[in-house]
Design an enzyme around this catalytic site. Structure first.
Site, PDB file in Angstrom:
ATOM      1  N   CYS A  98     -14.158  -1.007 -29.050  1.00  0.00           N
ATOM      2  CA  CYS A  98     -15.486  -0.496 -29.334  1.00  0.00           C
ATOM      3  C   CYS A  98     -16.261  -0.573 -28.029  1.00  0.00           C
ATOM      4  O   CYS A  98     -16.982  -1.544 -27.769  1.00  0.00           O
ATOM      5  CB  CYS A  98     -16.139  -1.312 -30.432  1.00  0.00           C
ATOM      6  SG  CYS A  98     -15.203  -1.180 -31.953  1.00  0.00           S
ATOM      7  N   GLU A  99     -16.072   0.452 -27.192  1.00  0.00           N
ATOM      8  CA  GLU A  99     -16.565   0.408 -25.820  1.00  0.00           C
ATOM      9  C   GLU A  99     -16.499   1.825 -25.279  1.00  0.00           C
ATOM     10  O   GLU A  99     -15.435   2.447 -25.310  1.00  0.00           O
ATOM     11  CB  GLU A  99     -15.623  -0.514 -25.021  1.00  0.00           C
ATOM     12  CG  GLU A  99     -16.036  -0.806 -23.622  1.00  0.00           C
ATOM     13  CD  GLU A  99     -17.214  -1.762 -23.554  1.00  0.00           C
ATOM     14  OE1 GLU A  99     -17.311  -2.664 -24.408  1.00  0.00           O
ATOM     15  OE2 GLU A  99     -18.046  -1.590 -22.671  1.00  0.00           O
TER      16      GLU A  99
ATOM     17  N   ARG B 131      -6.716  -0.002 -15.620  1.00  0.00           N
ATOM     18  CA  ARG B 131      -6.854   0.776 -14.377  1.00  0.00           C
ATOM     19  C   ARG B 131      -7.695   2.032 -14.557  1.00  0.00           C
ATOM     20  O   ARG B 131      -8.458   2.411 -13.670  1.00  0.00           O
ATOM     21  CB  ARG B 131      -5.476   1.211 -13.845  1.00  0.00           C
ATOM     22  CG  ARG B 131      -4.592   0.084 -13.362  1.00  0.00           C
ATOM     23  CD  ARG B 131      -3.331   0.657 -12.733  1.00  0.00           C
ATOM     24  NE  ARG B 131      -3.590   1.144 -11.401  1.00  0.00           N
ATOM     25  CZ  ARG B 131      -3.491   2.409 -11.024  1.00  0.00           C
ATOM     26  NH1 ARG B 131      -3.110   3.329 -11.874  1.00  0.00           N
ATOM     27  NH2 ARG B 131      -3.758   2.760  -9.790  1.00  0.00           N
TER      28      ARG B 131
ATOM     29  N   TYR C 194     -10.982   2.343 -12.429  1.00  0.00           N
ATOM     30  CA  TYR C 194     -10.902   3.210 -11.242  1.00  0.00           C
ATOM     31  C   TYR C 194     -10.890   4.701 -11.559  1.00  0.00           C
ATOM     32  O   TYR C 194     -10.874   5.518 -10.652  1.00  0.00           O
ATOM     33  CB  TYR C 194      -9.607   2.900 -10.466  1.00  0.00           C
ATOM     34  CG  TYR C 194      -9.503   1.495  -9.937  1.00  0.00           C
ATOM     35  CD1 TYR C 194     -10.494   0.978  -9.110  1.00  0.00           C
ATOM     36  CD2 TYR C 194      -8.414   0.696 -10.255  1.00  0.00           C
ATOM     37  CE1 TYR C 194     -10.389  -0.311  -8.613  1.00  0.00           C
ATOM     38  CE2 TYR C 194      -8.307  -0.594  -9.759  1.00  0.00           C
ATOM     39  CZ  TYR C 194      -9.304  -1.098  -8.932  1.00  0.00           C
ATOM     40  OH  TYR C 194      -9.205  -2.357  -8.447  1.00  0.00           O
TER      41      TYR C 194
ATOM     42  N   GLY D 211       0.795  -1.220   0.000  1.00  0.00           N
ATOM     43  CA  GLY D 211       0.000   0.000   0.000  1.00  0.00           C
ATOM     44  C   GLY D 211       0.827   1.269   0.000  1.00  0.00           C
ATOM     45  O   GLY D 211       0.277   2.357   0.165  1.00  0.00           O
TER      46      GLY D 211
ATOM     47  N   GLU E 254       5.106  -5.787   2.206  1.00  0.00           N
ATOM     48  CA  GLU E 254       4.683  -6.528   1.024  1.00  0.00           C
ATOM     49  C   GLU E 254       4.259  -5.596  -0.104  1.00  0.00           C
ATOM     50  O   GLU E 254       3.108  -5.614  -0.538  1.00  0.00           O
ATOM     51  CB  GLU E 254       3.458  -7.332   1.473  1.00  0.00           C
ATOM     52  CG  GLU E 254       3.237  -8.639   0.846  1.00  0.00           C
ATOM     53  CD  GLU E 254       2.217  -9.411   1.669  1.00  0.00           C
ATOM     54  OE1 GLU E 254       2.610 -10.433   2.228  1.00  0.00           O
ATOM     55  OE2 GLU E 254       1.046  -8.984   1.760  1.00  0.00           O
ATOM     56  N   PRO E 255       5.143  -4.749  -0.561  1.00  0.00           N
ATOM     57  CA  PRO E 255       4.725  -3.780  -1.581  1.00  0.00           C
ATOM     58  C   PRO E 255       4.580  -4.402  -2.968  1.00  0.00           C
ATOM     59  O   PRO E 255       5.303  -5.335  -3.316  1.00  0.00           O
ATOM     60  CB  PRO E 255       5.874  -2.761  -1.605  1.00  0.00           C
ATOM     61  CG  PRO E 255       6.872  -3.213  -0.588  1.00  0.00           C
ATOM     62  CD  PRO E 255       6.564  -4.620  -0.229  1.00  0.00           C
ATOM     63  N   GLY E 256       3.629  -3.876  -3.727  1.00  0.00           N
ATOM     64  CA  GLY E 256       3.522  -4.196  -5.147  1.00  0.00           C
ATOM     65  C   GLY E 256       3.822  -2.929  -5.929  1.00  0.00           C
ATOM     66  O   GLY E 256       4.905  -2.733  -6.482  1.00  0.00           O
TER      67      GLY E 256
ATOM     68  N   TYR F 272       0.051  -3.228 -11.990  1.00  0.00           N
ATOM     69  CA  TYR F 272      -1.377  -3.417 -12.250  1.00  0.00           C
ATOM     70  C   TYR F 272      -1.787  -2.908 -13.626  1.00  0.00           C
ATOM     71  O   TYR F 272      -2.903  -2.422 -13.804  1.00  0.00           O
ATOM     72  CB  TYR F 272      -2.226  -2.743 -11.155  1.00  0.00           C
ATOM     73  CG  TYR F 272      -1.840  -3.202  -9.770  1.00  0.00           C
ATOM     74  CD1 TYR F 272      -2.113  -4.506  -9.366  1.00  0.00           C
ATOM     75  CD2 TYR F 272      -1.150  -2.377  -8.898  1.00  0.00           C
ATOM     76  CE1 TYR F 272      -1.718  -4.953  -8.115  1.00  0.00           C
ATOM     77  CE2 TYR F 272      -0.753  -2.822  -7.651  1.00  0.00           C
ATOM     78  CZ  TYR F 272      -1.051  -4.119  -7.265  1.00  0.00           C
ATOM     79  OH  TYR F 272      -0.652  -4.561  -6.037  1.00  0.00           O
TER      80      TYR F 272
HETATM   81  C1  LIG Z   1      -2.046  -6.405  -3.646  1.00  0.00           C
HETATM   82  C2  LIG Z   1      -1.466  -6.782  -2.356  1.00  0.00           C
HETATM   83  C3  LIG Z   1      -0.299  -6.157  -1.886  1.00  0.00           C
HETATM   84  C4  LIG Z   1       0.374  -5.024  -2.613  1.00  0.00           C
HETATM   85  O1  LIG Z   1      -0.383  -3.855  -2.589  1.00  0.00           O
HETATM   86  P1  LIG Z   1       0.243  -2.496  -3.197  1.00  0.00           P
HETATM   87  O2  LIG Z   1      -0.822  -1.495  -2.935  1.00  0.00           O
HETATM   88  O3  LIG Z   1       0.452  -2.757  -4.640  1.00  0.00           O
HETATM   89  O4  LIG Z   1       1.501  -2.229  -2.485  1.00  0.00           O
HETATM   90  C5  LIG Z   1       0.243  -6.619  -0.707  1.00  0.00           C
HETATM   91  N1  LIG Z   1      -0.336  -7.625  -0.009  1.00  0.00           N
HETATM   92  C6  LIG Z   1      -1.466  -8.233  -0.420  1.00  0.00           C
HETATM   93  C7  LIG Z   1      -2.052  -9.319   0.375  1.00  0.00           C
HETATM   94  C8  LIG Z   1      -2.065  -7.831  -1.602  1.00  0.00           C
HETATM   95  O5  LIG Z   1      -3.183  -8.427  -1.999  1.00  0.00           O
END
Ligand SMILES: *Cc1c(COP(=O)(O)O)cnc(C)c1O
Length: 421
Positions: free
Chosen positions: A336-337, A304, A308, A222, A263-265, A374
């Protein structure tokens, strides 16, 4: 927002588009490494581990790169765990946090993959399948901080994790199956606010007090990246310091020195990707209307914005000229949307808000920045039967390499069962 295009000069964009064609996702190895280093320097009181939430971008080269740098992995499904394993990641480095109890647990768990139960039912199933095992539990601590409701993954309107009031049920299920709860997990969504992190750390630490065997608290991802001038990028060090203090006070109060996991994405990959496309057409709806640029990409490649109303920085790469004027344009995709629009009202995918760009011509290149997370992984692949977009990696030597081929119509129809028609 120019910084999101730093790794893609005009000449490199030209070169990639002529060799590979557009649309194409382009990733930058150098900035991927930099983001990983930043995350690995997250302040910690005691033990520490960072997992990459691989749903953000699951291309094998990113998995291998982060693995080589010492990151572990969070998989969102049993399939994602298989994908990580096939990239050569060792099972003990993979933890599953999924909305559905994976179909392949009987293969994954004995191999060493870790499980984070996200509901009481999942915990019950896990207990039945693997009594006596170690397990992590995802708690919804009752607060969230997403940038809009749909990416908010904590609080009463979120189904993710076990609501904090049901901890007694968790303990009962664990006792019934002799499960050892050794880790508590919370992930409350995209937020950049150090105060929110401090509060969540506090509430998550409260949950830990109910579980004497817990040695690790995972605070999820997050960490936010500013994609528009109004947004703020999370200051990792500031957030980390407040989390560190919370872990220290907990140790003083309870004599338990907990390991921290994050746990960053987004934070690890978002800034390192660009979606490069071509302007295919330009139409106008008259003097009370708009000028539209139509691209050779759309919601099928990057969803996205449609989902969103997310805004991505946009850059025009004019071909063989320097445009003198700016013009106000609405940028639309090739599906086409009606929802296939790249310039919505921020946070409102239904609205349209023209943006100012140098005057574009058909054939110009156009790029969406901060498109590493994403985007490719969350595409609405094959809608309108457009094939999947290729992916290119820019290595530290500024050379580019194809890391995923462009899809074909054959790929799309290959799963159809002609013999039954
Ligand atoms: C998607 C997700 C993340 C990463 O979230 P980000 O907002 O991209 O950092 C971490 N942990 C879990 C369980 C997730 O589902």
């Amino acid at each position: 927002m120019e910084k999101y295009f730093e790794f893609l000069s005009g000449s490199l964009a030209e070169e990639i588009s002529s060799k590979i064609g557009t649309p194409v996702y382009i990733y930058d190895e150098h900035s991927l490494k930099k983001s990983a280093e930043e995350i690995l320097s997250f302040p910690r009181a005691y033990g520490f581990l960072a997992r990459y939430a691989m749903k953000a971008n699951s291309n094998r080269f990113i998995l291998k790169l982060f693995d080589s740098m010492g990151l572990h992995f969070d998989a969102s499904s049993g399939y994602e765990a298989e994908r990580a394993l096939s990239a050569g990641i060792s099972p003990e480095k993979i933890q599953i946090t999924a909305q559905e109890y994976p179909h392949n647990m009987k293969q994954l768990i004995p191999s060493g993959v870790l499980f984070n139960a996200s509901s009481c039912h999942q915990l019950e199933l896990f207990g039945r399948d693997f009594p006596g095992s170690n397990v992590s539990v995802r708690i919804n601590p009752g607060i969230g901080s997403g940038h809009n409701n749909r990416t908010n993954v904590g609080g009463v309107s979120s189904s993710f994790g076990i609501w904090h009031e049901w901890i007694r049920d968790v303990k009962e299920i664990a006792e019934k199956y002799y499960l050892k709860i050794i880790k508590i997990h919370t992930h409350i969504g995209s937020g950049g606010d150090a105060d929110v992190w401090e509060r969540v750390a506090g509430m998550s630490l409260d949950a830990v007090t109910y579980f004497p065997l817990v040695h690790t608290l995972n605070l999820g991802g997050g960490f936010k990246l500013a994609r528009t001038p109004g947004e703020k990028t999370t200051d990792i060090q500031t957030v980390g310091e407040s989390v560190k203090m919370a872990f220290k006070s907990f140790a003083e109060a309870y004599g338990r020195k907990l390991n921290l996991e994050i746990e960053p994405g987004t934070y690890l990959v978002a800034r390192s990707g660009v979606l490069l496309a071509s302007v295919m057409d330009k139409v106008s709806t008259g003097k009370d209307g708009y000028t539209f640029l139509k691209l050779d990409t759309g919601m099928n490649d990057m969803a996205r914005t449609t989902l969103y109303g997310s805004i991505h920085p946009i850059k025009l790469y004019p071909r063989k000229r320097k445009p003198e004027k700016l013009e106000s344009v609405v940028i639309v995709g090739h599906c086409c949307e009606s929802g296939d629009i790249f310039t919505p009202v921020p946070g409102d995918p239904e609205g349209i808000e023209p943006i100012e760009l140098p005057e574009a011509q058909i054939g110009d290149l156009i790029a969406f920045g901060a498109a590493g997370a994403y985007c490719s992984s969350m595409s609405l692949a094959n809608y309108n039967s457009f094939p999947r977009v290729p992916e290119v990696l820019i290595r530290s030597n500024s050379q580019h390499y194809l890391v995923r081929k462009r899809g074909t119509v054959e790929n799309i129809i290959s799963l159809e069962c002609e013999e039954n028609m």
